[in-house]
Design a protein around this motif. Structure first.
Motif, PDB file in Angstrom:
ATOM      1  N   ASP A 189       0.999  -0.927  -0.054  1.00 24.95           N
ATOM      2  CA  ASP A 189      -0.166  -0.121   0.293  1.00 24.95           C
ATOM      3  C   ASP A 189       0.476   1.912  -0.230  1.00 24.95           C
ATOM      4  O   ASP A 189       0.363   2.431  -0.730  1.00 24.95           O
ATOM      5  N   ARG A 192       1.639   1.895  -3.674  1.00 23.61           N
ATOM      6  CA  ARG A 192       0.929   2.086  -4.963  1.00 23.61           C
ATOM      7  C   ARG A 192       0.564   3.121  -3.881  1.00 23.61           C
ATOM      8  O   ARG A 192       0.136   4.497  -4.811  1.00 23.61           O
ATOM      9  N   PHE A 193       0.487   4.051  -2.961  1.00 23.79           N
ATOM     10  CA  PHE A 193      -1.017   5.367  -2.460  1.00 23.79           C
ATOM     11  C   PHE A 193       0.028   6.291  -1.998  1.00 23.79           C
ATOM     12  O   PHE A 193       0.038   7.266  -2.534  1.00 23.79           O
ATOM     13  N   TYR A 251      -8.067   6.273   3.333  1.00 26.73           N
ATOM     14  CA  TYR A 251      -9.243   4.267   3.015  1.00 26.73           C
ATOM     15  C   TYR A 251     -10.539   5.073   2.590  1.00 26.73           C
ATOM     16  O   TYR A 251     -11.044   5.242   3.322  1.00 26.73           O
ATOM     17  N   ILE A 263     -10.161   3.960  -5.015  1.00 30.83           N
ATOM     18  CA  ILE A 263      -9.966   2.951  -4.341  1.00 30.83           C
ATOM     19  C   ILE A 263     -10.210   2.208  -3.695  1.00 30.83           C
ATOM     20  O   ILE A 263     -11.589   2.291  -3.368  1.00 30.83           O
ATOM     21  N   ASN A 265     -11.619  -1.132  -1.304  1.00 25.03           N
ATOM     22  CA  ASN A 265     -10.489  -1.620  -0.561  1.00 25.03           C
ATOM     23  C   ASN A 265     -10.458  -3.465  -0.447  1.00 25.03           C
ATOM     24  O   ASN A 265      -9.621  -3.855   0.399  1.00 25.03           O
ATOM     25  N   THR A 270      -6.363  -3.960   0.570  1.00 23.17           N
ATOM     26  CA  THR A 270      -6.048  -3.099   1.690  1.00 23.17           C
ATOM     27  C   THR A 270      -5.634  -3.688   2.501  1.00 23.17           C
ATOM     28  O   THR A 270      -5.175  -4.206   3.755  1.00 23.17           O
TER      29      THR A 270
END
Length: 375
Positions: A189, A192-193, A251, A263, A265, A270
């Motif tokens: 994560d 990615r984020f 999130y 996004i 979850n 995630t």
């Protein structure tokens, strides 16, 4: 009255035929997890009837969670996959006693039979839809809904194949073994984020994310989660971590994918869905004793036993039941709660009225295909 007496007699026979060493609470958790997934899909999947630019009838997949965000707490109740992987890890660890090839073959066959039946039936249906000139967008919507449960079987089969290694890991590190895949999810994560890395990196989380509850299930089977203190910490810590990730890390609050959201979850998992799953596992362990007491009642146990006999059949065919009812609804046009857009609260009440119809249709499919799973 005679019918009720027969049901009670059947329940008593099922109760008497159950081996005394069977952990009925585990079966209850498995059944509740399956019911949660099925009920959640039926509630948050809306097929909307429309028309293309050429005037052709089309079906699109909408989510009431997108138009009515106040329904988000439903995803906290019905997204129960972590509990299923918890029970899967527990059952695998309890059942594995060596002889890995034969043990794995039996488990894979049990998963493959109902999946093969689903694919065979829907290959023929898809060919029929194509020959009938159904639009490609509609076919994509329908086929995706049908085969989407198969991803779960692939992940579950992969984790099952890793059971000996997972058992070794838990014996070495205890329940803390689940921290390793959780750290992988957190790192993924971050890439990615936080570092704006490629999106495909997230698919690492499909295995790592669901390995967390699977390892917790193995730890449970090996006696590493005894008492109430550790499950209570899992519940409190997991819930607090999930709330923090939603409030301060950006999130989504929904624990399932929502149309239009940047996004998801769940797809791929995630860190938020992993911490939420830890909280669910803690709650499941805390409820075990109460479920065990409830399962001593013959009627309650008979229902749970029937679900567990064909759990994969129910799981794989529940979207077919939904699509069957929706297809028949096409004959009447825009049926409220079935083929209309989920744009207002009244739609929720209308959809709730359809749930018994979906369940009855699924029961019919269960009668037809249950023997495939138990062959």
């Amino acid at each position: 009255m005679s019918a009720l007496r027969q049901v009670r007699q059947l329940a008593r026979r099922v109760d008497a035929a159950t081996p005394p060493q069977r952990d009925r609470a585990v079966d209850a958790l498995r059944a509740l997890a399956i019911a949660g997934v099925i009920g959640g899909h039926w509630l948050v999947t809306a097929l909307v009837l429309g028309h293309s630019a050429r005037g052709d009838t089309t079906l699109s997949d909408n989510s009431p969670l997108a138009s009515m965000p106040w329904l988000t707490p439903l995803s906290w109740v019905f997204q129960t996959l972590a509990v299923f992987f918890l029970v899967g890890g527990y059952s695998a660890a309890r059942g594995y006693r060596g002889g890995y090839p034969s043990w794995l073959r039996k488990r894979m066959i049990r998963l493959a039979r109902p999946a093969a039946a689903l694919l065979a039936v829907w290959t023929a249906i898809t060919a029929g839809l194509w020959l009938a000139g159904v639009s490609s967008s509609t076919m994509h919507t329908i086929v995706f809904l049908v085969i989407s449960p198969l991803w779960f079987l692939l992940v579950y089969a992969g984790l099952t194949a890793l059971t000996p290694a997972a058992v070794w890991l838990v014996r070495r590190f205890g329940a803390w073994a689940a921290a390793f895949p959780a750290a992988v999810v957190a790192a993924t994560d971050l890439v990615r984020f936080g570092l704006h890395g490629p999106g495909w990196v997230g698919w690492v989380n499909v295995a790592a994310g669901w390995l967390v509850p699977y390892l917790l299930g193995i730890a449970w089977a090996l006696g590493r989660l005894q008492g109430r203190r550790i499950p209570a910490l899992m519940l409190a810590g997991g819930a607090a971590a999930t709330a923090a990730l939603i409030a301060w890390a950006g999130y989504p609050a929904s624990m399932v994918g929502v149309n239009g959201s940047h996004i998801s979850n769940l797809n791929p998992p995630t860190l938020a869905v992993v911490t939420f799953g830890i909280a669910q596992c803690g709650l499941a362990l805390l409820l075990r004793d109460r479920l065990a007491r409830l399962m001593r009642r013959p009627l309650a146990w008979a229902g749970i036993a029937l679900v567990n006999l064909s759990a994969m059949t129910l799981f794989l065919w529940h979207q077919t039941a939904f699509l069957t009812v929706s297809s028949l609804g096409l004959l009447a046009g825009r049926v409220p709660g079935l083929l209309t857009s989920p744009a207002h609260g009244l739609w929720v009440a209308e959809r709730l009225a359809w749930l018994p119809v979906f369940a009855i249709t699924l029961s019919g499919l269960w009668l037809v295909f249950r023997r495939v799973e138990r062959a």
